[in-house]
Design a protein around this motif. Structure first.
Motif, short mmCIF file in Angstrom:
data_model
loop_
_atom_site.label_atom_id
_atom_site.label_comp_id
_atom_site.label_asym_id
_atom_site.label_seq_id
_atom_site.Cartn_x
_atom_site.Cartn_y
_atom_site.Cartn_z
N HIS A 1 -61.61 26.76 58.39
CA HIS A 1 -60.86 27.63 57.62
C HIS A 1 -59.84 26.67 56.91
CE1 HIS A 1 -57.62 30.87 57.44
NE2 HIS A 1 -57.96 30.67 56.18
N SER B 1 -67.16 23.54 57.61
CA SER B 1 -67.01 24.63 58.64
C SER B 1 -65.70 24.99 59.28
CB SER B 1 -67.84 23.69 59.98
OG SER B 1 -67.15 22.74 60.32
N ALA C 1 -64.20 30.86 59.68
CA ALA C 1 -63.96 29.88 60.34
C ALA C 1 -63.03 29.95 61.32
CB ALA C 1 -63.99 28.51 59.78
N ASN D 1 -63.10 29.78 53.63
CA ASN D 1 -64.03 29.74 54.71
C ASN D 1 -63.33 30.66 55.97
OD1 ASN D 1 -65.83 28.31 53.76
ND2 ASN D 1 -65.04 26.34 54.65
N THR E 1 -64.45 21.68 51.03
CA THR E 1 -65.21 22.71 51.53
C THR E 1 -66.74 23.01 51.04
OG1 THR E 1 -64.16 24.28 50.03
CG2 THR E 1 -63.02 23.90 52.28
#
Length: 240
Positions: A82, A80, A51, A48, A72
């Motif tokens: 990283h 949501s 994010a 992600n 994740t």
């Protein structure tokens, strides 16, 4: 050795693609707490990337970047965020005795945390974390994160770990350690120089560690059957 209940699933990649998802960051002349200096590589994987809030999850003992829970997946707690999963020094993916001939004999948690901080701050440009999360040996790393860089993250989430290794824990680890270092293919630590791979030593280490890693109740209730094994002997042969 593998703890399957801690594995994550990767719907977007498999096989060799998972390996390619792992990245490496080189830290030149990294200074260890022992005083040794060495160019080291830190293995990590990001999820992600778009994010805003970042989370780091170090690997635990025996853990691998692509096989530990990263939370994740859709609807998971960190879907949501990283998330950066980073291999601790000495685990075989980042710089370790198994892949670096001159790796220091003494490794401290300070070395693990300082190298992870360099990865985040100097390489990925992350100036602060939402949280740091870790299981077992990674939970101890989380405690060190909180002490060394207390203002770098908002929260710490150590799972099934302790701030300090107990004397009993230290004593039992000496058992599998002895099984490894006294194996014939360990070559008194010179296995890489002699072109050897301590397979027998690692198997002995795993067999010795197995009954400690899982509880007496786990074995008594036959929980290995939930992993697809009808007998404990086959479970030990395949997993340890």
């Amino acid at each position: 050795m593998q703890l399957r209940e801690l594995k994550s699933t990767e719907p977007e990649a498999s096989g060799g693609n998972l390996v390619r998802c792992i990245e490496h960051y080189t830290i030149p002349a990294f200074k260890f707490t022992s005083g040794a200096s060495l160019d080291i590589r830190i293995a990590y994987r990001s999820f992600n990337l778009s994010a805003q809030n970042a989370v780091i999850i170090p690997t635990y003992f025996g853990g691998r970047i692509n096989t530990i829970l990263n939370f994740t997946a859709e609807k998971d707690a960190l879907a949501s965020y990283h998330v950066i999963v980073v291999a601790m020094l000495g685990n075989g993916e980042s710089s370790s005795p198994s892949n670096e001939l001159n790796f220091p004999k003494n490794l401290d948690y300070y070395d693990c945390i300082n190298s992870q901080y360099d990865l985040l701050n100097k390489h990925l440009g992350i100036t602060g974390l939402e949280t740091v999360i870790g299981f077992s040996m990674a939970a101890q790393q989380i405690c060190y994160w909180a002490c060394i860089y207390p203002k770098f993250m908002k929260y710490v989430v150590p799972i099934c770990g302790s701030a300090k290794t107990s004397i009993h824990n230290y004593a039992f680890v000496e058992d599998p350690k002895a099984a490894l270092i006294h194996s014939i293919d360990y070559e008194d630590g010179a296995y890489r120089i002699k072109g050897s791979n301590p397979t027998r030593g690692l198997q002995a280490f795993g067999r010795s560690y197995c009954p400690w890693a899982l509880s007496a109740k786990w074995f008594t209730e036959g929980c290995y059957q939930d992993l697809g094994y009808m007998g404990v002997k086959k479970f030990i042969q395949m997993e340890w």
